[in-house]
Write a protein that holds these residues in place. Structure first.
Motif, short mmCIF file in Angstrom:
data_model
loop_
_atom_site.label_atom_id
_atom_site.label_comp_id
_atom_site.label_asym_id
_atom_site.label_seq_id
_atom_site.Cartn_x
_atom_site.Cartn_y
_atom_site.Cartn_z
N GLU A 5 -61.31 -34.82 -31.51
CA GLU A 5 -62.03 -35.73 -30.65
C GLU A 5 -62.97 -36.66 -31.44
O GLU A 5 -63.60 -36.27 -32.41
CB GLU A 5 -62.88 -34.95 -29.65
CG GLU A 5 -62.09 -34.01 -28.77
CD GLU A 5 -61.04 -34.73 -27.95
OE1 GLU A 5 -59.88 -34.30 -27.97
OE2 GLU A 5 -61.38 -35.72 -27.32
N ARG A 221 -57.98 -33.46 -23.77
CA ARG A 221 -57.49 -34.27 -24.88
C ARG A 221 -57.19 -33.43 -26.13
O ARG A 221 -56.40 -33.83 -26.98
CB ARG A 221 -58.49 -35.37 -25.21
CG ARG A 221 -57.89 -36.57 -25.92
CD ARG A 221 -58.98 -37.59 -26.26
NE ARG A 221 -59.69 -38.02 -25.08
CZ ARG A 221 -59.29 -39.02 -24.29
NH1 ARG A 221 -58.19 -39.67 -24.58
NH2 ARG A 221 -60.00 -39.36 -23.23
N ARG A 224 -53.64 -32.67 -27.46
CA ARG A 224 -52.85 -33.61 -28.25
C ARG A 224 -52.63 -33.11 -29.67
O ARG A 224 -51.68 -33.52 -30.34
CB ARG A 224 -53.54 -34.97 -28.30
CG ARG A 224 -53.58 -35.69 -26.96
CD ARG A 224 -54.25 -37.05 -27.11
NE ARG A 224 -54.29 -37.79 -25.86
CZ ARG A 224 -54.82 -38.99 -25.72
NH1 ARG A 224 -55.37 -39.59 -26.76
NH2 ARG A 224 -54.82 -39.60 -24.54
#
Length: 408
Positions: A5, A221, A224
């Motif tokens: 991130e 996220r 990913r």
């Protein structure tokens, strides 16, 4: 190492302000010790029924498989609570949150001690799941904020030593207290322990403001990153396999090796002592190479689970004790090494990664206890060992072929 991130304030991101993960003043090793006591307490609370499965079932008039639901429901609730509570308390002081959750565990264990039937007991176990999921998700990533950077690996191992210590002291002590005063007395004792740990957390931890608001988009996220996905799949397979087998280890030892009630406590103690050794050994190894460490853990755990019925039949209690100790040595390193894997895969999103880790870990506990229960009722308790071993082999393959992060 996989991409992680970004910092910043855009919607859907995990926001980590500059310096948000720096060490805070105070805390130090006493604070780390309080966190270790916290992980000890939540895991002991979660696994207490394992050493008491037979007397609980006998007292409430239910089967071993049904009694195993007391572990299943706790893991399932904790799996949901970990990411949910992380989002809900995103801006609150972690010291306050941890203390409140530990008090919730105290109330839950007290309710369990008075449960007149399995329904009330399951309600109490839901509360245990809430407290456990929150404590573990928050505590797992706090070592980096309490000690200098060069001590983070050792501090993380100490925090997770509470997991192994729960096997060394918590579960066997619960079985011993249950033998002396009944299974309800074990839950009363656990209530007192939770209250004491709540006080320790409130006194020994410094103020721990949230590192930044954790948002749902930022948590999602993380999927990913291939190394994050591999780590979560590894946790799912390995922990499901372990708990499918370990939840029913007492009936297996009784039926296959002929172990008596007093010997069960000793065998569980051997498991826990070996697990404590395995925790610190795996913590040091995972800091150098998470993949190599977990390859060893998965291989040894799979072999021990599959061999326990054979060795128990052929060599009785002494042989079973050796296999149980090897099993404990391997499983003792699972929490710290898999957490290290995920921290290395998402170094800028530690709390979000911890929430996912705890969610999958506890979902796997619930799934393991549930599938183990169905296997125990359908195939007998020996069949549970085969199920656990096959899943551990699946974890071994995942580690070997999946994407690994860099150094832990």
């Amino acid at each position: 190492m996989a991409k992680t991130e970004k910092t910043g304030g855009r919607a859907g991101e995990l926001v980590v302000p500059p310096g948000g993960l720096r060490r805070v003043r105070g805390g130090g090793w006493p604070g780390v010790g309080a966190l270790a006591a916290g992980t000890f307490t939540v895991v002991t609370s979660e696994m207490l029924p394992v050493g008491l499965l037979t007397p609980i079932g006998r007292d409430l008039g239910i089967s071993d498989g049904t009694a195993g639901l007391t572990v299943t429901v706790t893991g399932l609730v904790a799996a949901v609570a970990a990411p949910s509570l992380t989002l809900l308390v995103a801006r609150l002081d972690r010291r306050v949150v941890l203390t409140a959750l530990m008090l919730t565990l105290a109330v839950a264990n007290l309710l369990a001690s008075y449960a007149p039937n399995v329904v009330v007991l399951l309600v109490a176990r839901v509360l245990v799941g809430l407290g456990m999921g929150g404590v573990w998700a928050i505590a797992a990533g706090l070592a980096v904020r309490l000690v200098p950077q060069r001590r983070v690996a050792a501090a993380t191992s100490l925090v997770f030593s509470g997991v192994a210590a729960a096997s060394v002291l918590g579960v066997p002590a619960g079985a011993f207290v249950g033998e002396l005063g009944g299974w309800r007395a074990a839950f009363v004792a656990m209530t007192a322990v939770c209250a004491l740990v709540a006080v320790a957390l409130a006194v020994l931890l410094p103020r721990l403001p949230a590192a930044g608001p954790v948002r749902l988009g930022g948590v999602l996220r993380l999927f990913r990153a291939a190394s994050v996905r591999t780590g979560l799949l590894l946790v799912a397979l390995l922990v499901t396999g372990h708990f499918a087998a370990y939840t029913y280890v007492r009936p297996v030892l009784e039926e296959v090796a002929g172990a008596g009630a007093g010997q069960i406590s000793t065998l569980l103690l051997a498991f826990g002592v070996a697990g404590l050794v395995g925790n610190f050994a795996a913590g040091a190894g995972a800091a150098r190479s998470p993949r190599v460490t977990l390859l060893a853990i998965c291989g040894v755990l799979a072999g021990a689970v599959l061999l326990l019925p054979l060795v128990g039949r052929g060599a009785g209690v002494p042989g079973a004790a050796l296999v149980v100790a090897v099993w404990g040595l391997a499983y003792g390193g699972v929490s710290v090494s898999t957490q290290t894997w995920l921290m290395a895969a998402a170094p800028k999103a530690r709390e979000a990664a911890s929430a996912l880790f705890v969610a999958v870990f506890n979902g796997a506990i619930a799934l393991g206890a549930l599938t183990g229960g169905r296997a125990a009722d359908g195939w007998g308790v020996v069949g549970v060992m085969g199920l656990g071993g096959v899943l551990a082999v699946g974890a071994l393959v995942t580690v070997g072929v999946g994407r690994a992060p860099g150094r832990g």
